[in-house]
Design a protein around this motif. Structure first.
Motif, short mmCIF file in Angstrom:
data_model
loop_
_atom_site.label_atom_id
_atom_site.label_comp_id
_atom_site.label_asym_id
_atom_site.label_seq_id
_atom_site.Cartn_x
_atom_site.Cartn_y
_atom_site.Cartn_z
N TYR A 179 0.52 -1.12 -0.38
CA TYR A 179 -0.21 -0.03 -0.01
C TYR A 179 1.33 1.66 0.05
CZ TYR A 179 -4.33 3.24 1.34
OH TYR A 179 -4.62 3.97 0.67
N ARG A 228 -3.21 4.66 -5.33
CA ARG A 228 -3.21 4.14 -4.04
C ARG A 228 -4.68 3.93 -4.14
NH1 ARG A 228 -3.48 9.36 -1.08
NH2 ARG A 228 -0.97 9.24 -1.45
N ARG A 236 -4.43 0.32 -5.04
CA ARG A 236 -4.07 -0.72 -3.87
C ARG A 236 -4.99 -0.82 -2.79
NH1 ARG A 236 1.28 -1.27 -5.39
NH2 ARG A 236 1.64 -0.39 -6.86
N GLY A 237 -5.42 0.28 -1.99
CA GLY A 237 -6.20 0.19 -1.27
C GLY A 237 -7.63 -1.04 -1.12
N VAL A 275 -5.72 -4.25 -1.19
CA VAL A 275 -5.26 -5.23 0.25
C VAL A 275 -6.86 -5.13 1.00
CG1 VAL A 275 -4.78 -3.81 2.30
CG2 VAL A 275 -3.39 -3.59 0.22
N ILE A 312 -6.30 2.90 5.11
CA ILE A 312 -6.89 2.96 3.80
C ILE A 312 -8.77 3.74 3.48
CG2 ILE A 312 -7.92 0.97 2.06
CD1 ILE A 312 -5.53 -1.09 2.78
#
Lengths: 821, 123
Positions: free
Chosen positions: A312, A321, A324-325, A328, A370
């Motif tokens: 992240y 971001r 990726r968030g 994750v 996140i």
């Protein structure tokens, strides 16, 4: 057409329709199951493909068996049963299948296929008592033989535990009961870096550590002898070792021997009793107990979570971001599911937000980080879209661009979150399947509609030009033009997308050849090595299906006339095995398929002599012909259908047919050959095509076409059938009055002088009720209609098509033919 | 239904090894010997997990992951990278292209089993 209709009516009467459907079901399914099955039989001969091939054949045969049983085809069922038994034996026994058995299997399947085909023609009753005596006898012979053969002793590491022979499983089980520390050690080659391992030392070390009870080798990486580099370790070894040391110690000791700077890796894994058990009893009960302890679980989870933090953290842009968030959160959700903190339908994010569950701090922190970032991002976005968009644009230049796919997931992610808030549904909903199976006819229909759209649009541009010519250019016409261009672009895009739906990898057809090539080369006593390239090249499904026959023809020619017998090849200094290359390549909007052999090539002198002898060219002309022109001679229909083709030492056998078919597909064939070196046939094909059936007819000795679906019937009338009504010509046909259109006149081709002598006229009655007068009918044909270039486009033509003989025909637009009257 | 995994590695031995480890805990294993084959299989079917080797001829493992992430045909599919390189930046590169987990060769079988199960959320 009438005949078919009558037949159907008759069947209806005697109640046969139902039966016909039933038989269709059986034949369709049986054919599907038997399709290409020979390919897998060949797979049985290959040590590495064997398991997969056997699996495929067995699954198909058992389905077929069920099918036959449900139809009470007892004799066929028992035959299939014995085939299944034989293949099961083959799968378990010796490494290579000898050709006698595989030939027998191929013959058996061929026999079944011909039985099914026969039943299709003559009814299912023929399957009740098929003639299979000869086959049954041979099966039992083979089965007896099999019994005498030893059990398989080679294990493929790719299925290490699954394919372990029964002996070894039992053996391992016994070992585990005796001693707890059984290890499976894989001495594995991971690269091609040359190494020197002192094998003796390695074995000595192993003996020191414990007791080696079993060794297997994986030789699959071994290349052909001529490519073999003795310094590269190609072989991976598996050992079973009993030792009181732990896995790490064993690994360390072994690495001391082989060194760490090599491409050979040692993998030591303990063999667990439950693992063995699972493979000896049933495949994969995923819920069975793990041998890992609590500590290990914690350790692995910590590792995964810290990697998620890293994952992240490296985000470079807001979009990145979010992307990726989202990932994750997905991963964390799964971990939570695995740990049993949430159920499959429980939403982790929601639970953390509402403090419903107690989770490790680190876990919760990451989730919160996140979702907080994500929220901020959303606020920013809604506040100032312009800035956001500009930012995206700038950052798009950076290495990590925002991808369409990401946008999609983000959107889905957001949707699912909002949905979750109200619905209390889980994250698992994010993953919806995005592939769809569609009936091909629907796509064809869509394609046709899109084609019409494009054609109509061409007409539109023609109309606009006409308006401009008559009334001059105005703002309105300009605007109209702009809109038309836009429409055209959308139409073209639409066409591209629909076209791409119809594409298939060429592998589809390439895969059908190995078996055939083998058969031909065996019959001719030749050795052929097949190499395929570019199998992933995509091409229209219709072309793929239509290409099989011409390619088969070319390949047969290559083996029959191109590639020499092994002895002859050796004499010429070639390798004993002839090379046959099938290669597909996409160049521009064309796909080029090359069929190349390294055989004796085409002797142009022989071709010339032959052409002169047959009277295709004069001797003087032949003398001046260059190589290319000579090869062209081979495409002349009837060039070398005589019996002395082999003497000709080239091909040309029915090359005209090949070219005809390929041209009909919108492509072309070229030939290149060098005497003594080999021959290449190039098939140039369009990537996509849409075929339509048309009616061909002549007008003043030129051919024209009408789409068949617009044609109602074809009739011949006498001159007295033509009458005048309100000053216009009409035809009375079975009491129906139809306007008559003299097409030649309509198209400005009329030459008054000749018409007078005709006493009989050919009429095409269109579905819209117009009778169109033409000179002569030729017949129907499948062609690819291509839109005319814009400069030539006219509302009266749908487009043009190239016929098999290379001639071009214009396809008339039936809609417009009524309008002139 | 058992979870499915696609193992991408140019070495048959490694594929076999990792395959047997994962089969051991109930995974349905499919294999691909290079990036192209992997992409083909990925496009044709939804897997619950991908196991990707880094150094492969024809198509590098990271290029494969990048392309898969670009497509995202079947929603989110977790990707585990198995690498022989132990450079510090290597795992960062793996994360950059969208791999979810980075493991080094040779892999500890239990660690691989646990990771695979955790990433698929299947006990």
């Amino acid at each position: 057409m009438l005949a078919t209709f009558c037949k159907n009516a008759y069947r209806d009467k005697v109640g046969m329709t139902e039966m016909k459907n039933e038989s269709n079901g059986f034949i369709k399914n049986a054919k599907k199951l038997l399709d290409n099955i020979g390919f897998f039989v060949l797979g049985l001969e290959d040590a590495y493909e064997k398991d997969k091939a056997a699996e495929e054949i067995l699954s198909r045969l058992s389905e077929l068996l069920q099918l036959c049983k449900s139809y009470d085809f007892n004799k066929l069922s028992s035959f299939i049963e014995s085939l299944i038994k034989l293949i099961k034996e083959i799968a378990q026994k010796e490494k290579f299948l000898d050709t006698e058995i595989s030939d027998f299997l191929l013959d058996s399947f061929e026999r079944i296929i011909s039985l099914v085909e026969n039943a299709e023609k003559e009814g299912l009753e023929t399957l009740k008592a098929p003639e299979l005596k000869e086959f049954e006898g041979r099966i039992s012979e083979f089965l007896d033989e099999m019994d005498k053969m030893p059990q398989a002793s080679v294990i493929h590491t790719d299925d290490m535990l699954r394919t372990i022979s029964k002996d070894k499983k039992i053996f391992l089980n016994e070992l585990i009961q005796k001693s707890e520390n059984v290890y499976e050690i894989l001495l594995q080659v991971v690269g091609t870096k040359a190494v020197e391992i002192d094998v003796t030392e390695f074995f000595d070390k192993l003996k020191e550590i414990g007791e080696v009870t079993h060794i297997d080798a994986d030789t699959r990486k071994l290349p052909l002898l001529e490519e073999l580099d003795p310094s590269i370790p190609y072989i991976s070894l598996t050992f079973v070792l009993i030792s009181d040391k732990n896995a790490q110690e064993i690994e360390d000791t072994l690495y001391k021997v082989i060194g760490t700077d090599t491409d050979v890796k040692v993998l030591v894994s303990p063999v667990f009793p439950d693992a063995i058990e699972k493979f000896t009893t049933s495949k994969g009960d995923s819920l069975s107990a793990m041998s890992a302890g609590e500590d290990k679980v914690q350790e692995v989870m910590d590792m995964i979570i810290s990697q998620q933090e890293e994952f992240y953290k490296i985000a470079e842009t807001p979009e990145d971001r979010r992307w990726r968030g989202n990932m994750v959160i997905n991963v964390l959700q799964r971990i939570a599911e695995y740990m049993g903190w949430v159920t499959k339908s429980g939403n982790l994010v929601k639970m953390i937000k509402t403090n419903k569950i107690k989770l490790p701090e680190r876990f919760v922190n990451l989730v919160n980080l996140i979702i907080n970032n994500d929220k901020k991002l959303q606020e920013n976005e809604s506040k100032d879209r312009g800035v956001y968009a500009a930012r995206t644009e700038n950052e798009g230049i950076e290495r990590r661009e925002i991808k369409k796919g990401e946008e999609k997931i983000l959107q889905e992610y957001n949707e699912s979150i909002s949905r979750d808030m109200t619905n209390n549904k889980g994250f698992s909903e994010i993953e919806t399947t995005k592939t769809l199976k569609v009936d091909q006819t629907k796509i064809d229909e869509l394609m046709k509609l899109v084609g019409e759209l494009v054609a109509v649009n061409n007409g539109l541009s023609f109309m606009i030009k006409k308006i401009e010519m008559e009334y001059g250019s105005t703002d309105v016409t300009k605007e109209l033009k702009d809109k038309q261009v836009l429409l055209k672009r959308i139409g073209n895009d639409l066409q591209d997308i629909v076209m791409s739906l119809r594409l298939l990898p060429i592998k589809y057809i390439f895969d059908r050849f190995p078996r055939m090539i083998r058969e031909i080369s065996r019959k001719l006593d030749k050795k052929v090595r097949l190499v395929t390239e570019g199998e992933e090249t995509q091409i229209d499904k219709n072309i793929v299906t239509a290409l099989y026959d011409p390619m088969l023809h070319i390949i047969r020619n290559a083996i029959d006339h191109g590639i020499e017998k092994p002895a002859e090849r050796l004499k010429k200094g070639k390798s004993e095995e002839g090379l046959l290359v099938l290669k597909a390549q996409k160049i521009g909007d064309k796909v080029i398929i090359e069929v190349r052999d390294d055989g004796r090539g085409i002797d142009t002198e022989v071709v010339k002599a032959k052409a002169v002898q047959k009277g295709f060219v004069s001797a003087e002309k032949a003398a001046t012909m260059d190589e290319h022109a000579v090869l062209e001679l081979l495409f002349i229909p009837g060039f070398s259908t005589s019996d002395d083709v082999t003497e000709l030492s080239g091909r040309g056998v029915g090359m005209d047919v090949v070219r005809d078919t390929v041209r009909r597909l919108g492509g072309n064939v070229r030939l290149m050959s060098k005497a003594g070196v080999g021959t290449s046939v190039y098939l140039e094909l369009p990537v996509t095509m849409v075929t339509s059936r048309v009616l061909l007819f002549t007008l003043k000795e030129r051919r024209y076409a009408l789409p068949l679906e617009s044609v109602g019937e074809l009739v011949k009338i006498k001159v007295e059938d033509i009458r005048k009504m309100k000053g216009k010509e009409v035809v009375v046909l079975r009491g129906e009055i139809m306007p008559l259109l003299r097409l030649k006149e309509f198209m400005g081709l009329q030459n008054d002088a000749e018409e007078k002598f005709d006493t009989e006229y050919s009429l095409v009655v269109l579905n819209n009720g117009v009778a169109v007068m033409v000179d002569e009918f030729i017949g129907e044909q499948e062609i690819i209609i291509r839109p005319l270039p814009e400069e030539l486009s006219s509302v009266y033509f749908l487009g043009a098509a190239i016929l098999g003989d290379g001639d071009i025909v214009l396809v008339l637009n039936p809609e417009k033919l009524g309008g002139g009257i | 239904m058992n979870p499915s995994v696609l193992i991408v590695d140019d070495s048959a031995a490694v594929r076999g090894f990792h395959g047997s480890i994962l089969r051991n805990v109930g995974f349905e294993v499919e294999e691909a010997a290079n990036g192209y084959e992997a992409l083909e299989k990925y496009l044709a079917k939804k897997f619950d997990l991908l196991l990707v080797d880094v150094n492969m001829p024809k198509m590098h493992g990271y290029e494969l992951i990048r392309q898969i992430r670009e497509q995202e045909l079947h929603g989110f599919v977790p990707v585990i990278v198995i690498s022989t390189e132990s450079g510090e930046n290597d795992y960062l590169e793996a994360f950059r292209v969208g791999a979810n987990l980075y493991l080094e060769k040779p892999v500890d079988p239990i660690c691989l089993q646990l990771s695979a199960k955790m990433l698929t959320g299947i006990r």
